[in-house]
Design an enzyme around this catalytic site. Structure first.
Site, PDB file in Angstrom:
ATOM      1  N   HIS A 131       1.634  -1.285   0.107  1.00 29.80           N
ATOM      2  CA  HIS A 131      -0.321  -0.286  -0.215  1.00 29.80           C
ATOM      3  C   HIS A 131       0.956   1.163  -0.269  1.00 29.80           C
ATOM      4  O   HIS A 131       1.504   1.279   0.980  1.00 29.80           O
ATOM      5  CB  HIS A 131      -0.871  -0.065   1.596  1.00 29.80           C
ATOM      6  CG  HIS A 131      -1.773   1.235   1.037  1.00 29.80           C
ATOM      7  ND1 HIS A 131      -3.232   0.945   2.240  1.00 29.80           N
ATOM      8  CD2 HIS A 131      -1.767   2.108   0.722  1.00 29.80           C
ATOM      9  CE1 HIS A 131      -3.527   2.488   2.000  1.00 29.80           C
ATOM     10  NE2 HIS A 131      -3.035   2.856   1.398  1.00 29.80           N
ATOM     11  N   GLU A 163      -1.333  -1.219  -2.899  1.00 32.05           N
ATOM     12  CA  GLU A 163      -3.167  -0.401  -2.416  1.00 32.05           C
ATOM     13  C   GLU A 163      -2.945   1.036  -2.402  1.00 32.05           C
ATOM     14  O   GLU A 163      -1.786   1.838  -2.654  1.00 32.05           O
ATOM     15  CB  GLU A 163      -3.104  -1.574  -1.535  1.00 32.05           C
ATOM     16  CG  GLU A 163      -3.754  -2.607  -1.725  1.00 32.05           C
ATOM     17  CD  GLU A 163      -3.749  -2.819  -0.030  1.00 32.05           C
ATOM     18  OE1 GLU A 163      -4.455  -3.985   0.522  1.00 32.05           O
ATOM     19  OE2 GLU A 163      -2.858  -2.718   0.881  1.00 32.05           O
ATOM     20  N   HIS A 213      -8.099  -8.122   5.933  1.00 29.81           N
ATOM     21  CA  HIS A 213      -8.130  -7.205   6.228  1.00 29.81           C
ATOM     22  C   HIS A 213      -8.306  -7.819   7.534  1.00 29.81           C
ATOM     23  O   HIS A 213      -9.339  -8.613   8.138  1.00 29.81           O
ATOM     24  CB  HIS A 213      -9.229  -6.147   5.866  1.00 29.81           C
ATOM     25  CG  HIS A 213      -8.517  -4.896   7.072  1.00 29.81           C
ATOM     26  ND1 HIS A 213      -7.556  -4.174   6.623  1.00 29.81           N
ATOM     27  CD2 HIS A 213      -8.813  -3.981   8.012  1.00 29.81           C
ATOM     28  CE1 HIS A 213      -7.350  -3.372   7.392  1.00 29.81           C
ATOM     29  NE2 HIS A 213      -8.081  -3.780   8.593  1.00 29.81           N
TER      30      HIS A 213
END
Length: 246
Positions: free
Chosen positions: A48, A75, A196
């Site tokens: 990310h 991400e 997640h």
């Protein structure tokens, strides 16, 4: 919803970079972590690149493009800067996520219904660059349907509420929401991934859902790797996911 076909694991290396950035050193190296994760059977590497650059840096993205054997899942927030970076490096996958500077980690799914035109435009740009788009969304049928309207081929269901549930009643409730979102995703023709908050204790329930193609897991694997090593940590997660499909 249990099947025997394999489920893929994307290993998120963000928190290797978190440890590096804590002291501003050159180590630990997220690139080395990615290579070891692949050697242990990871099907892809997730990272990310946040707007505040709190962990992953653009240099990490550039280096990984040159060394990954599997695939990169980048991400990022839906911003002009991030779209330009994705167009520059052309990762195989790009997962669009919500982002707030004050959050410790991504706290919820993307509000696709509230910004459909903007997300649709981002999907078009990334597709033209040769990148497959995924939208990170809550387990909400309305968001699933909006993702399909935005022409995103993939969704990633946010499993954090399930993972963080404090009691069995809420855990079952959140699990059922995931089941229904996965079902709706398949009905509208989307590939469904999830991630997640998944760890070695809760991953089996999600991995057993046969319509989920890929799980993206980072924090739990990196935490385990501190004590057992990266390859062992990835291998153990792969084993649990594989056994959930048997």
């Amino acid at each position: 919803m249990i099947a025997s076909h394999a489920i893929l694991l994307g290993v998120n290396i963000d928190h290797v970079a978190t440890l590096r950035q804590a002291r501003g050193t050159r180590y630990p190296d997220p690139i080395q972590a990615a290579i070891e994760a692949e050697q242990a059977g990871a099907d892809g590497i997730t990272l990310h690149l946040r707007e505040d650059r709190r962990h992953i840096q653009e240099r990490d993205v550039a280096l990984l493009r040159d060394v990954l054997v599997s695939k990169m899942n980048l991400e990022m927030a839906v911003t002009g800067e991030m779209l330009a970076i994705a167009e520059k490096y052309c990762p195989e996958d790009c997962c669009l996520v919500p982002e707030r500077r004050e959050e410790l980690t991504t706290e919820g799914g993307l509000n696709v219904t509230g910004q459909l035109a903007r997300i649709t435009e981002a999907c078009v740009r990334l597709k033209e660059a040769g990148t497959r788009v995924s939208l990170f969304i809550d387990a909400d049928p309305r968001q699933v349907e909006a993702a399909a309207q935005a022409n995103a081929p993939v969704i990633e269901i946010h499993t954090g509420h399930f993972a963080d549930a404090r009691d069995e009643r809420n855990r079952r409730k959140e699990f059922q929401r995931i089941v229904e979102a996965v079902k709706r995703g398949r009905e509208v023709g989307l590939q469904v991934n999830a991630g997640h908050g998944l760890n070695y204790q809760n991953v089996a329930a999600i991995a057993a859902l046969s319509d989920i193609v890929e799980l993206n897991i980072g924090h739990a694997i990196i935490a385990r790797a501190l004590f057992t090593g990266m390859q062992s940590a990835v291998g153990e997660m792969k084993r649990l996911m594989r056994e959930a499909r048997e």
